[in-house]
Enzyme design. Structure first.
Site, PDB file in Angstrom:
ATOM      1  N   TYR A  82       0.843  -1.197   0.000  1.00 52.71           N
ATOM      2  CA  TYR A  82       0.000   0.000   0.000  1.00 52.71           C
ATOM      3  C   TYR A  82       0.875   1.241   0.000  1.00 52.71           C
ATOM      4  CZ  TYR A  82      -3.270   3.589   1.594  1.00 52.71           C
ATOM      5  OH  TYR A  82      -4.022   4.729   1.704  1.00 52.71           O
ATOM      6  N   GLU A  94      -3.319   7.750  -3.926  1.00 54.75           N
ATOM      7  CA  GLU A  94      -3.368   6.454  -3.252  1.00 54.75           C
ATOM      8  C   GLU A  94      -3.239   5.329  -4.272  1.00 54.75           C
ATOM      9  OE1 GLU A  94      -6.187   4.285   0.058  1.00 54.75           O
ATOM     10  OE2 GLU A  94      -7.163   5.135  -1.705  1.00 54.75           O
TER      11      GLU A  94
END
Length: 422
Positions: free
Chosen positions: A144, A232
């Site tokens: 991530y 993101e």
């Protein structure tokens, strides 16, 4: 997905006094395929892909873009997270599918034009206008990565986790030690040391460390140069050929930078937004739809919050946040009423104006003109106070409209709640 993470990991630095108030900020949100294209322009590794809006375009994309592929990833494009676990109202499970090349047309046809419901869309879901066809990469490790703005450090903050591709909020709760945060000095920019901390936090297994650091720097450059509020990637992944690839792309942009990035802001997809919020933005009004029964038209964010609170105190529920600002024209007031009356859930309207810069007579004239253009089928409670209040009250009285007047905010809220029950 990122919002929940940031609330937990950034000392709630981005949170303000409630969900609706966070959403008041207008931030451009673009689709994954658009974000991937922008990343590619900055030299960031992204999968080969093509966005399509019809079965015919799927056929052409397969021939032109994926002639040698055996499998494709077909991703529904909506401005909400949780697509993979979502369900279409047609019954199809999942908004992301890995399929054989000869099945791509069929699955895309089942997605296009259908409404996908995810944990972030609410029960109404969002319509899929485009699907994104991507090459299927052989991913060996999913992680991530995100960059956001941190109020605490007054600059960009890079967040990384050695696990990704799943709910980062859950990982943050269960394994907080896996999350690393690297604040960046906005004046110095990202240093080799900063990039190294991020890459070490990702705990790469096969990708080259220096190449990965270069990718992190390019992502930071994109974030700053494009006036992003959020970048993101979930997952950012290592592939079997030892590359670090952005297998996802979520980007939000600061609307204050629109004048610098006209080509980016031209990507706005109004079909994914609440049509009332789109109409309000065009009229330069601050509007956020909620789930209640009392439509609110107020001037000033503070007074709007107080109005919503006191409605709740009297047992009612606000249907919206609508701030006409301190310098609204009659035309804007008319547009505000059109927006309020377009909500079928609204059973009463509460107008609460404290005239300072905003004059009560302007609001009153706008209400009267709105009544001429919009069929007011619900009770309207009006509380006016401040600049030109006597003129405003006279305009309303002489209009012949059936209005419920109130002396103060408490009285107005109580009457509005009572009106919804009648």
């Amino acid at each position: 997905m990122a919002r929940g993470l940031l609330n937990k990991l950034v000392s709630r630095s981005l949170s303000v006094a409630g969900r609706w108030q966070q959403q008041q900020l207008r931030r451009l949100n673009i689709h994954e395929y658009q974000g991937a294209e922008l990343m590619g322009k900055y030299g960031i590794n992204v999968p080969k892909g093509a966005a399509v809006s019809s079965v015919e375009e799927v056929k052409r994309a397969i021939q032109d873009v994926f002639p040698k592929e055996n499998e494709l990833v077909v991703k529904s494009q909506i401005l909400a997270g949780g697509r993979g676990l979502g369900t279409f109202k047609s019954g199809l499970k999942g908004g992301v599918h890995i399929v054989k090349i000869n099945e791509a047309e069929d699955i895309a046809a089942k997605m296009l034009g259908q409404v996908l419901v995810t944990k972030q869309t609410g029960p109404q879901g969002k319509i899929v206008i485009k699907v994104y066809l991507c090459e299927k990469l052989s991913l060996t490790n999913e992680m991530y990565f995100a960059i956001t703005l941190d109020r605490k450090t007054a600059g960009p903050l890079i967040i990384a986790c050695r696990k990704g591709g799943t709910s980062i909020e859950d990982l943050a709760e269960k394994f907080p030690d896996m999350i690393i945060k690297v604040p960046i000095d906005v004046f110095k920019g990202i240093t080799d040391e900063d990039a190294a901390k991020v890459v070490d936090g990702l705990a790469l297994k096969v990708a080259d460390r220096n190449s990965a650091m270069d990718q992190v720097k390019k992502l930071y450059k994109l974030f700053c140069e494009s006036d992003c509020t959020l970048l993101e990637i979930n997952p950012i992944a290592e592939t079997s050929d030892n590359q670090l690839v952005a297998a996802d792309a979520k980007l939000n942009f600061d609307d204050n930078g629109a004048f610098r990035h006209k080509e980016i802001f031209a990507l706005r997809d109004s079909s994914q937004e609440d049509p009332r919020e789109v109409a309000a933005a065009k009229a330069d009004l601050n509007y956020i739809g909620l789930d209640g029964e009392i439509g609110c038209m107020v001037n000033g964010a503070g007074l709007a919050m107080a109005t919503m609170d006191i409605i709740k105190l009297h047992g009612g529920t606000p249907a919206n946040f609508l701030d006409v600002g301190g310098n609204a024209s009659e035309g804007q007031v008319v547009e505000a009423f059109k927006i309020l009356t377009s909500d079928e859930k609204v059973k009463a309207i509460l107008v609460n104006i404290f005239g300072g810069i905003m004059k009560c007579d302007v609001i009153a004239s706008g209400i009267v003109n709105a009544a001429k253009q919009v069929a007011l089928k619900v009770p309207v409670v009006v509380r006016l106070e401040g600049t030109n209040v006597d003129q405003g009250k006279r305009i309303l009285k002489e209009s012949g409209m059936t209005l419920i007047t109130a002396e103060d905010l408490d009285d107005a809220a109580e009457k509005a709640v009572k009106a919804t029950a009648s």
